[in-house]
Design a protein around this motif. Structure first.
Motif, PDB file in Angstrom:
ATOM      1  N   ARG A  29       0.214   8.063   7.127  1.00 18.04           N
ATOM      2  CA  ARG A  29      -1.191   8.398   6.701  1.00 18.04           C
ATOM      3  C   ARG A  29      -1.209   8.421   5.107  1.00 18.04           C
ATOM      4  NH1 ARG A  29      -2.377  13.062   8.976  1.00 18.04           N
ATOM      5  NH2 ARG A  29      -1.912  14.259   7.186  1.00 18.04           N
ATOM      6  N   LEU A  30      -0.274   8.914   4.206  1.00 14.88           N
ATOM      7  CA  LEU A  30      -0.193   9.149   2.901  1.00 14.88           C
ATOM      8  C   LEU A  30       0.090   7.748   2.281  1.00 14.88           C
ATOM      9  CD1 LEU A  30       1.808  12.473   2.385  1.00 14.88           C
ATOM     10  CD2 LEU A  30      -0.867  12.059   2.230  1.00 14.88           C
ATOM     11  N   GLN A  31       0.891   6.802   3.104  1.00 12.95           N
ATOM     12  CA  GLN A  31       1.103   5.484   2.562  1.00 12.95           C
ATOM     13  C   GLN A  31      -0.076   4.590   2.617  1.00 12.95           C
ATOM     14  OE1 GLN A  31       5.206   3.911   4.115  1.00 12.95           O
ATOM     15  NE2 GLN A  31       5.092   5.895   5.104  1.00 12.95           N
ATOM     16  N   ARG A  32      -0.954   4.755   3.782  1.00 11.52           N
ATOM     17  CA  ARG A  32      -2.014   3.937   4.165  1.00 11.52           C
ATOM     18  C   ARG A  32      -3.126   4.459   2.970  1.00 11.52           C
ATOM     19  NH1 ARG A  32      -0.779   5.138   9.433  1.00 11.52           N
ATOM     20  NH2 ARG A  32       0.116   3.202  10.585  1.00 11.52           N
ATOM     21  N   ASP A  33      -3.271   5.543   2.689  1.00 11.62           N
ATOM     22  CA  ASP A  33      -4.231   5.891   1.718  1.00 11.62           C
ATOM     23  C   ASP A  33      -3.676   5.691   0.139  1.00 11.62           C
ATOM     24  OD1 ASP A  33      -3.088   8.247   0.524  1.00 11.62           O
ATOM     25  OD2 ASP A  33      -4.097   9.476   1.790  1.00 11.62           O
ATOM     26  N   GLY A  34      -2.533   5.222  -0.197  1.00 10.30           N
ATOM     27  CA  GLY A  34      -2.124   4.765  -1.337  1.00 10.30           C
ATOM     28  C   GLY A  34      -1.442   5.737  -2.010  1.00 10.30           C
ATOM     29  N   ARG A  35      -1.460   7.188  -1.660  1.00 11.39           N
ATOM     30  CA  ARG A  35      -0.645   8.137  -2.631  1.00 11.39           C
ATOM     31  C   ARG A  35       0.861   8.173  -2.391  1.00 11.39           C
ATOM     32  NH1 ARG A  35      -4.068  13.421  -0.930  1.00 11.39           N
ATOM     33  NH2 ARG A  35      -4.022  12.402   0.932  1.00 11.39           N
ATOM     34  N   TRP A  36       1.363   7.404  -1.413  1.00  9.32           N
ATOM     35  CA  TRP A  36       2.906   7.176  -1.167  1.00  9.32           C
ATOM     36  C   TRP A  36       3.020   5.894  -1.227  1.00  9.32           C
ATOM     37  CZ3 TRP A  36       5.790  10.864   2.559  1.00  9.32           C
ATOM     38  CH2 TRP A  36       7.141  10.707   2.606  1.00  9.32           C
ATOM     39  N   GLU A  37       3.515   5.363  -2.444  1.00  5.72           N
ATOM     40  CA  GLU A  37       3.514   3.929  -2.645  1.00  5.72           C
ATOM     41  C   GLU A  37       4.659   3.208  -2.158  1.00  5.72           C
ATOM     42  OE1 GLU A  37       2.899   3.650  -7.247  1.00  5.72           O
ATOM     43  OE2 GLU A  37       0.794   3.384  -6.776  1.00  5.72           O
ATOM     44  N   HIS A  38       5.820   3.829  -2.523  1.00  2.00           N
ATOM     45  CA  HIS A  38       7.083   3.228  -2.021  1.00  2.00           C
ATOM     46  C   HIS A  38       7.742   4.190  -1.083  1.00  2.00           C
ATOM     47  CE1 HIS A  38       6.399  -0.407  -4.175  1.00  2.00           C
ATOM     48  NE2 HIS A  38       5.921   0.355  -5.322  1.00  2.00           N
ATOM     49  N   LEU A  39       8.714   3.793  -0.159  1.00  2.00           N
ATOM     50  CA  LEU A  39       9.501   4.756   0.738  1.00  2.00           C
ATOM     51  C   LEU A  39      10.586   3.760   0.943  1.00  2.00           C
ATOM     52  CD1 LEU A  39      10.170   7.081   2.521  1.00  2.00           C
ATOM     53  CD2 LEU A  39       8.793   6.231   4.154  1.00  2.00           C
ATOM     54  N   TRP A  40      11.735   4.284   0.362  1.00  2.25           N
ATOM     55  CA  TRP A  40      13.167   3.523   0.425  1.00  2.25           C
ATOM     56  C   TRP A  40      14.028   4.424   0.995  1.00  2.25           C
ATOM     57  CZ3 TRP A  40      12.984  -1.512  -0.639  1.00  2.25           C
ATOM     58  CH2 TRP A  40      12.053  -2.041  -1.190  1.00  2.25           C
ATOM     59  N   ARG A  41      14.700   4.034   2.210  1.00  5.91           N
ATOM     60  CA  ARG A  41      15.844   4.548   2.744  1.00  5.91           C
ATOM     61  C   ARG A  41      17.094   4.533   1.856  1.00  5.91           C
ATOM     62  NH1 ARG A  41      17.360   3.414   8.698  1.00  5.91           N
ATOM     63  NH2 ARG A  41      15.659   5.091   9.047  1.00  5.91           N
ATOM     64  N   ALA A  43      20.807   4.213   1.852  1.00  4.07           N
ATOM     65  CA  ALA A  43      21.797   3.622   2.866  1.00  4.07           C
ATOM     66  C   ALA A  43      22.820   4.604   2.811  1.00  4.07           C
ATOM     67  CB  ALA A  43      22.499   2.411   2.429  1.00  4.07           C
ATOM     68  N   GLY A  44      23.061   4.918   4.289  1.00  8.41           N
ATOM     69  CA  GLY A  44      24.397   5.649   4.602  1.00  8.41           C
ATOM     70  C   GLY A  44      24.283   7.289   4.701  1.00  8.41           C
ATOM     71  N   ARG A  45      22.867   7.661   4.447  1.00  6.60           N
ATOM     72  CA  ARG A  45      22.602   9.100   4.171  1.00  6.60           C
ATOM     73  C   ARG A  45      21.137   9.330   4.999  1.00  6.60           C
ATOM     74  NH1 ARG A  45      22.262   9.945  -1.830  1.00  6.60           N
ATOM     75  NH2 ARG A  45      21.265  11.796  -1.126  1.00  6.60           N
ATOM     76  N   TYR A  46      20.836  10.565   5.469  1.00  8.22           N
ATOM     77  CA  TYR A  46      19.696  10.633   5.635  1.00  8.22           C
ATOM     78  C   TYR A  46      18.946  11.240   4.834  1.00  8.22           C
ATOM     79  CZ  TYR A  46      16.225  12.495   9.498  1.00  8.22           C
ATOM     80  OH  TYR A  46      15.183  12.777  10.254  1.00  8.22           O
ATOM     81  N   ALA A  47      18.374  10.317   4.093  1.00  7.69           N
ATOM     82  CA  ALA A  47      17.807  10.501   2.690  1.00  7.69           C
ATOM     83  C   ALA A  47      16.900   9.452   2.434  1.00  7.69           C
ATOM     84  CB  ALA A  47      18.853  10.805   1.742  1.00  7.69           C
ATOM     85  N   ASN A  48      15.821   9.605   1.431  1.00  6.52           N
ATOM     86  CA  ASN A  48      14.911   8.674   0.992  1.00  6.52           C
ATOM     87  C   ASN A  48      14.746   8.748  -0.608  1.00  6.52           C
ATOM     88  OD1 ASN A  48      12.232   9.543   0.445  1.00  6.52           O
ATOM     89  ND2 ASN A  48      12.714  10.335   2.417  1.00  6.52           N
ATOM     90  N   VAL A  49      14.275   7.655  -1.178  1.00  7.40           N
ATOM     91  CA  VAL A  49      13.735   7.822  -2.424  1.00  7.40           C
ATOM     92  C   VAL A  49      12.129   7.291  -2.308  1.00  7.40           C
ATOM     93  CG1 VAL A  49      13.678   6.878  -4.811  1.00  7.40           C
ATOM     94  CG2 VAL A  49      15.813   7.280  -3.572  1.00  7.40           C
ATOM     95  N   SER A  50      11.456   7.862  -2.700  1.00  4.91           N
ATOM     96  CA  SER A  50       9.914   7.429  -2.491  1.00  4.91           C
ATOM     97  C   SER A  50       9.351   7.632  -4.166  1.00  4.91           C
ATOM     98  CB  SER A  50       9.313   8.489  -1.763  1.00  4.91           C
ATOM     99  OG  SER A  50       9.649   8.547  -0.430  1.00  4.91           O
TER     100      SER A  50
END
Length: 93
Positions: A29-41, A43-50
């Motif tokens: 929902r936050l990605q669709r409304d534009g506030r969460w612009e990028h979401l990257w996993r 690799a190799g961890r249960y983590a993301n950079v957004s």
């Protein structure tokens, strides 16, 4: 205002399918409304950079603390500024 948000998830053992479904719905929902612009996993961890694009740091805090996985996350926030050598549109800055 753009922020880089690094999130590492530390879920205890168990079935978390309902929690993960709520997390997916909320984040999409936050990605669709534009506030969460990028979401990257990460690799190799249960983590993301957004990358979030919000009006204030308080708005960012409200959004991030609303994540269903928030109680299980280690979060690091970095404020971002436009780079003078970047090729970007004014809207992206």
């Amino acid at each position: 205002m753009r922020f880089m948000v690094e999130m590492t998830v530390n879920l205890p053992p168990g079935d978390h399918s309902a929690l993960l479904a709520r997390e997916r719905e909320y984040s999409q929902r936050l990605q669709r409304d534009g506030r969460w612009e990028h979401l990257w996993r990460v690799a190799g961890r249960y983590a993301n950079v957004s990358i979030f694009n919000v009006g204030t740091p308080d708005e960012l805090h409200e959004l991030v603390s609303g994540l269903p996985l928030f109680p299980y996350m280690d979060i690091r926030v970095t404020a971002l500024a436009a780079h003078p050598s970047a090729i970007a549109t004014e809207e992206e800055r």
